[in-house]
Design an enzyme around this catalytic site. Structure first.
Site, mmCIF file in Angstrom:
data_model
loop_
_atom_site.group_PDB
_atom_site.id
_atom_site.type_symbol
_atom_site.label_atom_id
_atom_site.label_comp_id
_atom_site.label_asym_id
_atom_site.label_seq_id
_atom_site.Cartn_x
_atom_site.Cartn_y
_atom_site.Cartn_z
ATOM 1 N N ASN A 9 -10.587 4.380 -7.470
ATOM 2 C CA ASN A 9 -10.648 3.879 -6.305
ATOM 3 C C ASN A 9 -11.998 4.238 -5.508
ATOM 4 O OD1 ASN A 9 -10.595 3.099 -3.505
ATOM 5 N ND2 ASN A 9 -8.326 2.693 -3.810
ATOM 6 N N ASP A 69 -1.662 10.340 -3.565
ATOM 7 C CA ASP A 69 -0.660 9.317 -3.819
ATOM 8 C C ASP A 69 -0.643 9.132 -2.084
ATOM 9 O OD1 ASP A 69 0.818 7.485 -5.349
ATOM 10 O OD2 ASP A 69 2.407 8.154 -4.445
ATOM 11 N N SER A 70 -0.617 7.801 -1.979
ATOM 12 C CA SER A 70 -0.385 7.249 -0.394
ATOM 13 C C SER A 70 0.063 6.061 -0.376
ATOM 14 C CB SER A 70 -1.897 7.233 -0.185
ATOM 15 O OG SER A 70 -2.680 6.156 -0.796
ATOM 16 N N GLY A 154 -6.338 -2.577 1.276
ATOM 17 C CA GLY A 154 -4.864 -2.504 1.122
ATOM 18 C C GLY A 154 -4.361 -3.108 2.501
ATOM 19 N N ASP A 156 -4.917 -2.158 5.757
ATOM 20 C CA ASP A 156 -5.822 -1.900 6.787
ATOM 21 C C ASP A 156 -6.289 -2.806 7.798
ATOM 22 O OD1 ASP A 156 -6.586 0.798 6.519
ATOM 23 O OD2 ASP A 156 -8.120 0.227 4.889
ATOM 24 N N LYS A 176 -12.668 6.312 10.525
ATOM 25 C CA LYS A 176 -11.504 5.889 9.816
ATOM 26 C C LYS A 176 -10.941 7.327 9.254
ATOM 27 C CE LYS A 176 -8.418 4.131 6.270
ATOM 28 N NZ LYS A 176 -8.512 3.369 5.037
ATOM 29 N N HIS A 181 -4.893 9.684 7.232
ATOM 30 C CA HIS A 181 -3.964 10.357 6.391
ATOM 31 C C HIS A 181 -4.698 10.940 5.386
ATOM 32 C CE1 HIS A 181 -4.624 6.494 5.163
ATOM 33 N NE2 HIS A 181 -3.928 6.299 3.970
HETATM 34 P P1 IMP Z 1 -2.013 4.753 -4.185
HETATM 35 O O1 IMP Z 1 -3.346 4.313 -5.076
HETATM 36 O O2 IMP Z 1 -0.950 4.766 -5.285
HETATM 37 O O3 IMP Z 1 -2.047 5.935 -3.566
HETATM 38 O O4 IMP Z 1 -1.392 3.243 -3.476
HETATM 39 C C1 IMP Z 1 -1.705 3.430 -2.222
HETATM 40 C C2 IMP Z 1 -1.284 1.932 -1.791
HETATM 41 O O5 IMP Z 1 -1.021 2.085 -0.417
HETATM 42 C C3 IMP Z 1 -2.761 1.071 -1.810
HETATM 43 O O6 IMP Z 1 -2.579 0.134 -2.768
HETATM 44 C C4 IMP Z 1 -2.732 0.635 -0.415
HETATM 45 O O7 IMP Z 1 -1.990 -0.807 -0.482
HETATM 46 C C5 IMP Z 1 -1.811 1.440 0.477
HETATM 47 N N1 IMP Z 1 -2.709 2.379 1.249
HETATM 48 C C6 IMP Z 1 -2.889 3.634 1.046
HETATM 49 N N2 IMP Z 1 -3.969 4.168 1.878
HETATM 50 C C7 IMP Z 1 -4.424 3.282 2.339
HETATM 51 C C8 IMP Z 1 -5.431 3.215 3.427
HETATM 52 O O8 IMP Z 1 -5.945 4.051 4.005
HETATM 53 N N3 IMP Z 1 -5.653 1.859 4.071
HETATM 54 C C9 IMP Z 1 -4.891 0.732 3.536
HETATM 55 N N4 IMP Z 1 -4.023 0.787 2.665
HETATM 56 C C10 IMP Z 1 -3.568 1.975 2.228
#
Ligand code: IMP
Length: 193
Positions: A9, A69-70, A154, A156, A176, A181
């Site tokens: 990403n 992971d977020s 995502g 945002d 940002k 986070h």
């Molecule tokens: P990850 O890549 O498994 O961590 O999935 C995180 C998902 O959470 C992403 O596809 C977004 O939909 C959402 N997400 C996580 N961080 C953000 C951010 O900073 N902005 C917007 N969406 C986020």
């Protein structure tokens, strides 16, 4: 020392490099390292998933690896979409599009006036000797009623930050990062390093 970033990403890669660039000679993504590996993200917490992703890459490469992971947690939805954020609107087990996820969130928020939510991020750095460093960060805001802003990804453009009277998609990447986070979790990691 070389560090593998366990993500492709580009938004995340930019943030990782901005904050941790001083600590590693070289930081390369999975794609750049020619690693085609997908971790099954079946943990119940952000932390479990981040650690699993990083550890698997260290085991494959023998190099330090950094993974995050977020996701978005909405209080009125009991913390959903949470660890399912990327797959919220999914009909199979794959990630859904950002647009489909946001549409579903807005639908599920219809009639709800408590819009409080936070983005959460867990970061794990795993080392070849088996040690690991783990941190977490949160970014508080509210779910908006319509999409606003062009930056970010995502959720945002639905994530309204009252102190700044704008969504995180209306902020510059630097602004940002200074409150996000992921930025907070990365700065915590910087302290540990
Ligand atoms: P990850 O890549 O498994 O961590 O999935 C995180 C998902 O959470 C992403 O596809 C977004 O939909 C959402 N997400 C996580 N961080 C953000 C951010 O900073 N902005 C917007 N969406 C986020």
């Amino acid at each position: 020392m070389k560090l593998i970033l366990a993500t492709n990403n580009e938004h995340k890669v930019r943030e990782f490099k901005q904050i941790l660039g001083n600590y590693f000679e070289e930081m390369i993504t999975l794609k750049e390292a020619n690693i085609n590996h997908e971790t099954v993200e079946d943990g119940l917490t952000f932390k479990e998933n981040a650690l699993k992703k990083a550890r698997e890459i260290t085991e494959i490469t023998g190099l330090p690896a950094l993974a995050d992971d977020s996701g978005l947690c909405v209080l009125a939805l009991n913390g959903e979409p949470g660890v399912m954020s990327a797959r919220y609107a999914s009909v199979d087990d794959n990630n859904a599009s950002d647009q489909a996820n946001r549409d579903l969130l807005l639908k599920n928020m219809e009639g709800i006036t408590d819009r409080r939510a936070y983005f959460a991020c867990a970061i794990a750095l795993t080392m070849p000797d088996g040690t690991s460093y783990e941190t977490e960060g949160r970014f508080w805001g509210e779910i908006g009623y319509c999409e606003k802003g062009e930056n970010g990804f995502g959720y945002d453009n639905l994530f309204f930050v009252p102190e700044y009277n704008m969504t995180s998609a209306q902020m510059s990447p630097e602004q940002k990062n200074s409150m996000s986070h992921r930025g907070k979790a990365l700065r915590e990691l910087e302290k540990l390093l």
